[in-house]
Design a protein around this motif. Structure first.
Motif, mmCIF file in Angstrom:
data_model
loop_
_atom_site.group_PDB
_atom_site.id
_atom_site.type_symbol
_atom_site.label_atom_id
_atom_site.label_comp_id
_atom_site.label_asym_id
_atom_site.label_seq_id
_atom_site.Cartn_x
_atom_site.Cartn_y
_atom_site.Cartn_z
ATOM 1 N N THR A 130 107.315 -55.773 -45.335
ATOM 2 C CA THR A 130 107.125 -57.369 -45.142
ATOM 3 C C THR A 130 108.481 -57.712 -44.573
ATOM 4 N N ASP A 131 109.660 -57.098 -45.418
ATOM 5 C CA ASP A 131 110.895 -57.579 -44.970
ATOM 6 C C ASP A 131 111.492 -57.215 -43.474
ATOM 7 N N GLU A 132 111.060 -55.977 -43.088
ATOM 8 C CA GLU A 132 111.129 -55.677 -41.540
ATOM 9 C C GLU A 132 110.421 -56.454 -40.819
ATOM 10 N N ILE A 133 109.269 -57.019 -40.982
ATOM 11 C CA ILE A 133 108.462 -57.689 -39.989
ATOM 12 C C ILE A 133 109.212 -59.164 -40.075
ATOM 13 N N LEU A 134 109.706 -59.767 -41.153
ATOM 14 C CA LEU A 134 110.241 -61.077 -41.314
ATOM 15 C C LEU A 134 111.412 -61.063 -40.523
ATOM 16 N N SER A 135 112.289 -59.814 -40.727
ATOM 17 C CA SER A 135 113.357 -59.462 -39.725
ATOM 18 C C SER A 135 113.384 -59.478 -38.438
ATOM 19 N N ALA A 136 112.235 -59.353 -38.126
ATOM 20 C CA ALA A 136 111.889 -58.962 -36.536
ATOM 21 C C ALA A 136 111.611 -60.488 -35.924
ATOM 22 N N LEU A 137 110.895 -61.309 -36.692
ATOM 23 C CA LEU A 137 110.515 -62.714 -36.401
ATOM 24 C C LEU A 137 111.975 -63.404 -36.251
#
Length: 254
Positions: A130-137
């Motif tokens: 989820t950290d990777e997804i939030l970073s992408a956003l």
């Protein structure tokens, strides 16, 4: 990382475009999933696929979120997210059906055509995926706003239900006005009306069903309509005071 997006409408496609990963889309309408895969990249899979993914994100209509979490939680190997617009219900449902998974609720506070913007985030159980997804956003220019389910859902009574009711009530009650007789206030409301009515009526109906707020707007309009000049001035001053207070609070947050 591979991600399954459940619900391949406008927000599902926006979410998929925001990620740099292997994508799969599924939808109650297989043709919608196929179009999303063609437009965004990735593949379409059946709604009842047995395939699993590192992350599963639910971008389904508000009334369907609880059932969707129950149906698709087992497809998430590591992380389960929702992007539905309400937070208390999905956070509770994800904890029930995916207690051992990373769990995050997201709410982009804009339509896909207005991206990037603020994205409300409740990271109930964050982790590397989820950290990777939030970073992408965030890398796409979005501002991540951490909140709680209670704070978010309470805010939406005004930000969505109340605001939409006020705009649609104006649209329903307004008469046609010649171009030369319009005022800046009228033009601003007309622009808001055009923005709101260009969306999906089902989405707006789901928001009204999910959040209170419409009744307060109706009561305020009734009070204004019934007020004599003295009472109207009092209500006007109250509105001004609330507006100034809200502006002061916003400045304090900055």
């Amino acid at each position: 990382m591979n991600v399954l997006v459940v619900g391949a409408g406008a927000m599902g496609r926006w979410f998929g475009k925001s990620l740099d990963c292997d994508l799969a889309f599924t939808d109650a309408d297989p043709a919608v999933a196929e179009r999303a895969a063609e437009q965004v990249g990735g593949k379409a899979v059946e709604l009842d696929t047995s395939e699993t993914f590192e992350a599963v994100c639910l971008t389904v209509p508000l009334p369907a979120v609880d059932d969707a979490i129950e149906d698709h939680a087992e497809k998430a190997e590591t992380a389960l997210l929702d992007l539905t617009g309400v937070m208390a219900e999905p956070i509770s449902s994800m904890a029930k059906h995916a207690p051992d998974k990373e769990r995050v609720s997201l709410h982009p506070l804009f339509g896909p055509e207005n991206a990037p913007g603020n994205v409300a985030v409740v990271a109930a159980e964050p982790g590397p995926v989820t950290d990777e997804i939030l970073s992408a956003l965030k890398s796409r220019g979005n501002t991540l706003v951490e909140t709680t389910p209670e704070e978010h859902d309470e805010a939406m009574t005004t930000v969505q239900a109340g605001a939409h009711t006020a705009v649609l009530a104006f649209a329903l009650s307004a008469n046609s006005v010649p171009e030369g007789l319009r005022t800046p206030v009228y033009d601003s409301l007309a622009d808001l009306t055009e923005q709101v009515t260009s969306g999906d009526s089902r989405v707006y109906a789901d928001i009204q069903a999910a959040f209170d707020g419409a009744e307060d707007v109706a009561i305020a309009a009734h009070d204004l309509a019934d007020a004599d000049p003295t009472e109207f001035e009092r209500l006007y001053r109250t509105a001004k005071m609330k507006t100034n207070r809200a502006e002061d609070e916003s400045e304090d947050e900055l």
